[in-house]
Design an enzyme around this catalytic site. Structure first.
Site, short mmCIF file in Angstrom:
data_model
loop_
_atom_site.label_atom_id
_atom_site.label_comp_id
_atom_site.label_asym_id
_atom_site.label_seq_id
_atom_site.Cartn_x
_atom_site.Cartn_y
_atom_site.Cartn_z
CB CYS A 69 -0.94 -0.06 1.20
SG CYS A 69 -1.40 1.49 1.92
CB CYS B 82 0.79 1.97 4.18
SG CYS B 82 -0.88 1.33 4.03
#
Ligand SMILES: *[C@@H]1O[C@H](CO)[C@@H](O)[C@H](O)[C@H]1NC(C)=O
Ligand SMILES: *[C@@H]1O[C@H](CO)[C@@H](O)[C@H](O)[C@H]1NC(C)=O
Length: 424
Positions: free
Chosen positions: A47, A50
């Site tokens: 991700c 993230c």
């Protein structure tokens, strides 16, 4: 030379100490956590949002540590520690949550250092903060645009207030005080009372008028006029109020934008008594979010009124140049004479479904037309073949009541609007 070595050593030490402020958590966490307060980021290795959050997360860890905060900072790979992610009902990445006394609090604001730190301080501290002197009261007033204060001794109302705080602390601070601490100019007709201070004034909660305390706090937790970003606008849906917006440029405002902004601000202040029960006012920089809502391109600068509890909106029927025009527009919205658009009916959801596909595919087409064609043509071909086979094999007079619409309906659901603020 040695200077250089020192610098290297120092940065290694700093990297070590910084990572020590953020603990990596796995499935054993639930047994070992004890009664500590935790701020946790759930991430997935793939991700990119993230990853972007990583440096911010380290800063938050070191800042909370240096402040001596009771809040521990951790992160957890939700794809590896699936038990923990399940326990916290993680549905997307990155998910930011706080755990305090066994209660989990979701963070849904902007993923900035300040936004997350404020959340950590708010949720990590006492549910209801006591203001024991005029000085503390004034200090708090300077820091908060909107301030809820319970005034009086222990009572049923206080219990209700505390229970509202348990849920709504994710959004706002809760204070308590006594009559003698508040400035003399604050006049309260009876005690105990829940008072909200905002927009340079204050008013009290009245159960007869305002209904449930929790809903009232949810309705009143924004200032009457404010700068609104997409997170705020989304959250304002819960207030149930309409939002009158001046849409302006993202950077360097044009003269017209400045005028639109001040027009909204002036109306919000001058007509507060008339509208504040049903309407919030503000301005929004950039039109991406609103374009998504209206599924098209809105003009900037312009005015729009949105009802986020139903994904609906209202556009002015004519030019809005003066205060008078803006008031006419707003009154038209409130009395129903300006047409409601959008909404979350089935037809709108179908439109949104198509719009979302279009928005997703447009950049693909412009960058890689062949891939775009493939992405569109291939699924359509499969669907056509599928239906062809179905129809061919279908006996006449089938009992199967499912039509195309019913088949599609579940995928038309937009992501749920309300994120749970608290879940145990
Ligand atoms: C407290 O909440 C309960 C349930 O929501 C309500 O019936 C009651 O009237 C409230 N009491 C006060 C004093 O606000
Ligand atoms: C906003 O939409 C909801 C749901 O359709 C509706 O109940 C509510 O009355 C609307 N709010 C206003 C202020 O018009």
């Amino acid at each position: 030379m040695s200077n250089r070595r020192n610098t290297v050593l120092l940065s290694v030490l700093m990297a070590l100490s910084v990572s020590a402020f953020v603990e990596e958590l796995d499935d054993t966490f639930m047994e070992t956590r004890g009664d500590d307060i935790w701020l946790i980021k759930f991430y997935a290795p793939w991700c990119s949002f993230c990853k972007q959050l990583d440096p911010v997360w380290h800063q938050i860890g070191s800042e909370l540590r240096s402040l001596g905060s009771p809040v521990n900072v951790g992160k957890s790979d939700a794809t590896a520690s699936t038990g923990l992610a399940k326990e916290f009902k993680v549905r997307g990445y990155p998910a930011i949550l706080m755990l305090k006394k066994g209660v989990k609090y979701n963070y849904s604001g902007p993923r900035t250092r300040d936004g997350i730190l404020d959340f950590a301080h708010r949720v990590g501290g006492p549910l209801v903060r006591s203001l024991s002197s005029l000085q503390l009261f004034q200090h708090a007033m300077n820091r908060h645009d909107v301030m809820f204060v319970y005034v009086g001794a222990t009572s049923q109302l206080k219990e209700n207030y505390t229970s509202a705080a348990e849920e709504l602390i994710v959004h706002t601070y809760f204070f308590s005080s006594t009559r003698d601490v508040l400035p003399k100019v604050v006049s309260l007709t009876s005690l105990p009372a829940v008072v909200v201070f905002k927009d340079g004034t204050y008013f009290t909660f009245d159960e007869k008028h305002d209904g449930d305390l929790k809903s009232w706090i949810n309705r009143e937790r924004f200032p009457n006029y404010l700068r609104i970003d997409s997170y705020t606008l989304y959250a304002m849906g819960e207030s149930g109020k309409l939002v009158v917006l001046a849409l302006v440029e993202e950077k360097s405002l044009s003269e017209e934008s400045v005028r639109y902004k001040s027009l909204v601000e002036k109306v919000s202040a001058d007509y507060r008594d008339i509208y504040s029960r049903n309407v919030y006012f503000g301005f929004m920089e950039g039109s991406d979010y609103i374009n998504g809502l209206v599924m098209g391109e809105v003009v900037v600068p312009s005015f729009i009124v949105v009802n986020l509890s139903s994904d609906g909106y209202f556009l002015p029927p004519g030019a809005v140049e003066t205060e008078h025009h803006l008031l006419d527009f707003l009154n038209g919205v409130l009395d129903g004479s300006v047409q409601f658009q959008g909404g979350n009916g089935v037809d709108q959801r179908a439109r949104r479904f198509i719009y979302d596909i279009k928005v997703t595919l447009t950049p693909v087409f412009s960058q890689a037309p062949l891939l775009g064609c493939f992405l569109v043509v291939f699924p359509i071909a499969i669907i056509v073949v599928f239906f062809y086979l179905c129809c061919k094999n279908r006996p006449t007079g089938t009992e199967d009541g499912e039509d195309g619409g019913g088949l599609l309906a579940p995928s038309l659901q937009r992501p749920t609007k309300r994120t749970d603020k608290k879940s145990d």
